[in-house]
Design a protein around this motif. Structure first.
Motif, short mmCIF file in Angstrom:
data_model
loop_
_atom_site.label_atom_id
_atom_site.label_comp_id
_atom_site.label_asym_id
_atom_site.label_seq_id
_atom_site.Cartn_x
_atom_site.Cartn_y
_atom_site.Cartn_z
N ASN A 182 -23.33 -5.55 -10.45
CA ASN A 182 -24.21 -5.31 -9.92
C ASN A 182 -24.08 -6.25 -8.22
OD1 ASN A 182 -26.23 -7.62 -8.51
ND2 ASN A 182 -27.97 -6.58 -9.40
N ALA A 183 -23.80 -6.36 -7.00
CA ALA A 183 -23.07 -7.25 -6.06
C ALA A 183 -24.07 -8.90 -6.06
CB ALA A 183 -24.19 -6.70 -4.68
N ASP A 184 -24.97 -8.83 -6.77
CA ASP A 184 -25.24 -10.35 -7.08
C ASP A 184 -24.29 -10.98 -7.90
OD1 ASP A 184 -27.34 -10.40 -5.69
OD2 ASP A 184 -28.83 -10.19 -7.24
N ALA A 185 -22.82 -10.37 -9.12
CA ALA A 185 -22.73 -10.99 -10.07
C ALA A 185 -21.31 -10.18 -9.63
CB ALA A 185 -22.61 -10.02 -11.41
N MET A 186 -20.79 -9.64 -8.44
CA MET A 186 -19.74 -9.86 -8.32
C MET A 186 -20.22 -8.93 -7.07
SD MET A 186 -16.86 -6.47 -8.74
CE MET A 186 -15.31 -6.51 -7.75
N PRO A 187 -19.96 -9.70 -5.47
CA PRO A 187 -20.27 -10.15 -4.09
C PRO A 187 -19.19 -8.67 -3.45
CG PRO A 187 -20.77 -12.13 -4.88
CD PRO A 187 -19.37 -11.70 -6.63
N VAL A 188 -17.81 -8.67 -4.04
CA VAL A 188 -17.02 -7.97 -3.21
C VAL A 188 -17.02 -6.25 -3.80
CG1 VAL A 188 -15.33 -10.22 -3.06
CG2 VAL A 188 -15.19 -8.46 -4.55
N VAL A 189 -17.86 -6.03 -4.36
CA VAL A 189 -18.39 -4.99 -5.36
C VAL A 189 -17.93 -3.84 -4.14
CG1 VAL A 189 -20.76 -4.47 -5.18
CG2 VAL A 189 -18.92 -3.28 -6.67
N GLY A 190 -18.69 -3.72 -2.86
CA GLY A 190 -18.22 -2.83 -2.26
C GLY A 190 -17.00 -2.42 -1.56
N ASN A 191 -16.10 -3.44 -1.44
CA ASN A 191 -14.85 -2.97 -0.86
C ASN A 191 -14.26 -2.22 -2.46
OD1 ASN A 191 -15.17 -5.54 0.47
ND2 ASN A 191 -14.18 -6.63 -0.52
N PHE A 192 -14.33 -1.89 -3.58
CA PHE A 192 -13.85 -1.34 -4.10
C PHE A 192 -14.35 0.20 -3.59
CE2 PHE A 192 -13.17 -5.56 -6.19
CZ PHE A 192 -11.90 -5.05 -6.70
N GLN A 193 -15.90 0.30 -2.99
CA GLN A 193 -16.20 1.36 -3.02
C GLN A 193 -15.67 2.24 -2.02
OE1 GLN A 193 -18.02 3.37 -4.73
NE2 GLN A 193 -17.32 5.00 -3.56
N LYS A 194 -15.35 1.30 -0.98
CA LYS A 194 -14.79 1.11 -0.23
C LYS A 194 -13.10 2.21 -0.24
CE LYS A 194 -16.66 -1.43 3.23
NZ LYS A 194 -16.10 -3.23 4.19
N MET A 195 -12.46 1.26 -0.79
CA MET A 195 -11.64 1.58 -1.72
C MET A 195 -11.50 3.47 -1.88
SD MET A 195 -9.33 -1.66 -3.09
CE MET A 195 -7.12 -1.19 -2.91
N LYS A 196 -12.02 3.62 -2.30
CA LYS A 196 -12.73 4.57 -3.62
C LYS A 196 -12.45 5.92 -2.40
CE LYS A 196 -13.48 7.86 -6.79
NZ LYS A 196 -12.18 8.39 -7.62
N ASP A 197 -13.45 5.03 -1.71
CA ASP A 197 -13.50 6.38 -0.10
C ASP A 197 -12.39 6.78 0.21
OD1 ASP A 197 -15.70 6.93 -0.99
OD2 ASP A 197 -16.76 5.04 0.26
N GLY A 198 -11.72 6.04 0.57
CA GLY A 198 -10.37 6.26 0.92
C GLY A 198 -9.13 7.30 0.66
N MET A 199 -9.14 7.35 -0.30
CA MET A 199 -8.29 8.29 -1.36
C MET A 199 -8.78 9.66 -0.14
SD MET A 199 -9.04 7.57 -5.06
CE MET A 199 -7.64 8.28 -6.13
N LYS A 200 -9.62 10.25 -0.11
CA LYS A 200 -10.18 11.16 1.00
C LYS A 200 -9.34 11.32 1.71
CE LYS A 200 -14.98 10.77 -0.86
NZ LYS A 200 -16.67 10.49 -0.34
#
Length: 273
Positions: A182-200
Motif C-alpha cells: 500500500n502506498a500509504d505504508a510505502m510511499p515509494v512503491v511506484g519506483n519499484f514498479q517502474k524498475m520492473k517495467d524497465g526490464m522490458k
C-alpha cells in the motif's frame, strides 16, 4: 537447497544439490539440515566437506508504519533475517573445516565459505515502511563480521571464512511483495514498479544471460546475473578478499571497480572519453 516448501522436482539434476524442506528459524529445522549434511559428508569411505553455504532467504514483511509494528512482527523478522542463518552457520561449521591431516584429500582441501546475501537497507535509513527489514538486515550484516572473525580462527583446521555482498535491486519474489504494498505504508512503491517495467527495455536476454553483465540502471537485475557475482566471490577471491574484513561496508555488485573481475570483457561498459 533449503526451503520451507521446496520439493524434489524443484532442484536441478546435479548430484551436488539435495533439496531439504526445512524451516531454519526453528531448532528442529536447523537440526534437519545438519542431519542431512552429516549423512552426505560421511556416506563415502573418505569424509566429504561442505564447501559453501549461501544465506539468501529473507523477509521484508511486514511493510507498514513503525507506529503499527508489534513485538511479534519484530521477533518474526529477526528469526528469519538473523537468528536462523546465524545458528545454521555455527551448526554447520564443523562440516566446513577441511578433512584431517590423516585424510589423503587434505592436501587439496580448502576451508569452506559462508556467503551472506545482504541489502543496502542494512546501511542508513531504508525507505519508509521497511523499518523492520532495515533493522534486521543491519543485524545480519553485523553477524557476518562477527562470524568471520571467530570462525576463521576457531580450533585446529579452522579458517572457515564468511563474506557478504549487496545484490542490488533484483527481480525476486520479495520484489512482488514490495510492488503489492500500500502506498500509504510505502510511499515509494511506484519506483519499484517502474524498475520492473524497465526490464522490458533491457537487451535481449538470449545471448546475454549466459554471461555476466553490469547491473542495469533503472531496472531490476536478474537472479542469474547476481549468481555470477556470487560465483566470483565464492571461487575467484582470496580468503581476505572474500571476507573483506577491513572494509566498513561490504561487497557491492554495483562497484564498477569490481566489474573486470567477474564480467567478461565483451560485456564491460565502453569507457567514456
Amino acid at each position: 537447497l533449503v526451503s520451507r516448501s521446496i520439493q524434489p522436482e524443484d532442484s536441478t539434476e546435479s548430484t551436488k544439490f539435495v533439496p531439504i524442506p526445512a524451516d531454519i528459524t526453528t531448532g528442529e529445522g536447523r537440526a534437519k539440515v545438519v542431519a542431512v549434511v552429516e549423512r552426505l559428508c560421511n556416506e563415502a569411505s573418505q569424509r566429504k566437506q561442505l564447501r559453501f553455504v549461501v544465506h539468501s532467504a529473507g523477509t521484508i514483511e511486514p511493510i507498514k508504519s513503525i507506529q503499527d509494528i508489534t513485538p511479534e512482527d519484530l521477533r518474526y523478522a529477526m528469526s528469519v533475517n538473523l537468528e536462523g542463518p546465524f545458528f545454521l552457520s555455527t551448526a554447520l561449521h564443523n562440516y566446513m573445516v577441511p578433512p584431517t591431516l590423516s585424510d589423503s584429500t587434505s592436501a587439496t582441501a580448502t576451508p569452506g565459505r559462508i556467503l551472506h546475501i545482504s541489502s543496502g537497507a542494512a546501511h542508513g535509513a531504508p525507505p519508509v515502511g521497511w523499518s523492520i527489514y532495515g533493522i534486521t538486515k543491519a543485524a545480519f550484516y553485523q553477524s557476518f563480521k562477527v562470524l568471520d572473525r571467530e570462525l576463521s580462527s576457531l580450533g585446529d583446521g579452522g579458517n572457515v571464512r564468511v563474506g557478504s555482498f549487496k545484490p542490488g535491486v533484483v527481480d525476486t519474489s520479495m520484489q512482488g511483495t514490495i510492488r503489492n504494498s500500500n502506498a500509504d505504508a510505502m510511499p515509494v512503491v511506484g519506483n519499484f514498479q517502474k524498475m520492473k517495467d524497465g526490464m522490458k527495455s533491457m537487451p535481449d536476454q538470449d545471448g546475454v544471460s549466459s554471461k555476466a553483465r553490469p547491473p542495469p540502471n533503472g531496472a531490476l537485475d536478474t537472479p542469474e546475473n547476481v549468481a555470477f557475482f556470487a560465483e566470483w566471490l565464492l571461487l575467484g577471491t582470496t580468503d581476505d578478499e572474500f571476507a573483506n574484513r577491513d572494509d566498513p561496508n561490504e561487497h557491492d555488485i554495483r562497484n564498477v571497480a569490481l566489474y573486470p573481475k567477474w564480467i567478461p570483457e565483451e560485456n564491460l561498459p565502453t569507457p567514456t572519453k
